[in-house]
Scaffold this motif. Structure first.
Motif, PDB file in Angstrom:
ATOM      1  N   LEU A   1       0.829  -1.204   0.000  1.00 33.75           N
ATOM      2  CA  LEU A   1       0.000   0.000   0.000  1.00 33.75           C
ATOM      3  C   LEU A   1       0.867   1.260   0.000  1.00 33.75           C
ATOM      4  CD1 LEU A   1      -2.852   1.304   0.319  1.00 33.75           C
ATOM      5  CD2 LEU A   1      -2.388   1.288   2.766  1.00 33.75           C
ATOM      6  N   PHE A   2       1.888   1.295   0.847  1.00 35.47           N
ATOM      7  CA  PHE A   2       2.768   2.465   0.885  1.00 35.47           C
ATOM      8  C   PHE A   2       3.561   2.606  -0.413  1.00 35.47           C
ATOM      9  CE2 PHE A   2       1.968   2.557   5.442  1.00 35.47           C
ATOM     10  CZ  PHE A   2       1.884   3.923   5.652  1.00 35.47           C
ATOM     11  N   PHE A   3       3.906   1.490  -1.053  1.00 36.95           N
ATOM     12  CA  PHE A   3       4.589   1.568  -2.343  1.00 36.95           C
ATOM     13  C   PHE A   3       3.670   2.196  -3.395  1.00 36.95           C
ATOM     14  CE2 PHE A   3       5.728  -0.171  -6.499  1.00 36.95           C
ATOM     15  CZ  PHE A   3       7.031   0.257  -6.580  1.00 36.95           C
ATOM     16  N   THR A   4       2.408   1.796  -3.383  1.00 39.98           N
ATOM     17  CA  THR A   4       1.446   2.363  -4.334  1.00 39.98           C
ATOM     18  C   THR A   4       1.250   3.852  -4.085  1.00 39.98           C
ATOM     19  OG1 THR A   4       0.328   0.232  -4.440  1.00 39.98           O
ATOM     20  CG2 THR A   4      -0.896   2.138  -5.226  1.00 39.98           C
ATOM     21  N   LEU A   5       1.132   4.237  -2.816  1.00 38.27           N
ATOM     22  CA  LEU A   5       0.977   5.655  -2.486  1.00 38.27           C
ATOM     23  C   LEU A   5       2.205   6.464  -2.890  1.00 38.27           C
ATOM     24  CD1 LEU A   5      -0.753   5.380   1.005  1.00 38.27           C
ATOM     25  CD2 LEU A   5      -1.793   6.053  -1.167  1.00 38.27           C
ATOM     26  N   ALA A   6       3.393   5.889  -2.684  1.00 39.14           N
ATOM     27  CA  ALA A   6       4.625   6.579  -3.081  1.00 39.14           C
ATOM     28  C   ALA A   6       4.696   6.747  -4.593  1.00 39.14           C
ATOM     29  CB  ALA A   6       5.844   5.807  -2.582  1.00 39.14           C
TER      30      ALA A   6
END
Length: 96
Positions: free
Chosen positions: A72-77
């Motif tokens: 999820l954090f990779f997608t947001l980044a």
């Protein structure tokens, strides 16, 4: 045969510095979470291989949630970085 000059990959200029900072922060959080996931997997393998008793290993569901949050954090980044450099020009979408 003549040598080609070294070319660096073309980078888009940053249009929104705030989003670029946010993207770096989100990517750091993603890397930390993924590192914790990998560490948990390696310690679990060491526990099985060497018969260690490690009380702090995550079970199945918390381990899945850790990997899910890293994704999820990779997608947001990725989305924050895309916002920072702006959208692509319309010519690439016409080829599809």
């Amino acid at each position: 045969m003549p040598k080609r000059p070294l070319q660096t990959p073309a980078r888009k200029p940053v249009a929104d510095p705030r989003s670029a900072r946010r993207a770096r922060l989100l990517m750091a959080v993603c890397a930390l979470l993924f590192l914790l996931f990998c560490l948990n997997v390696l310690l679990g393998k060491a526990r099985i291989s060497f018969g260690l008793d490690l009380p702090f290993l995550l079970r199945d569901v918390p381990e899945f949630l850790l990997l899910l949050s890293a994704a999820l954090f990779f997608t947001l980044a990725t989305l924050a970085r895309e916002k920072a450099v702006g959208s692509r020009d319309g010519s690439a979408d016409e080829d599809v």
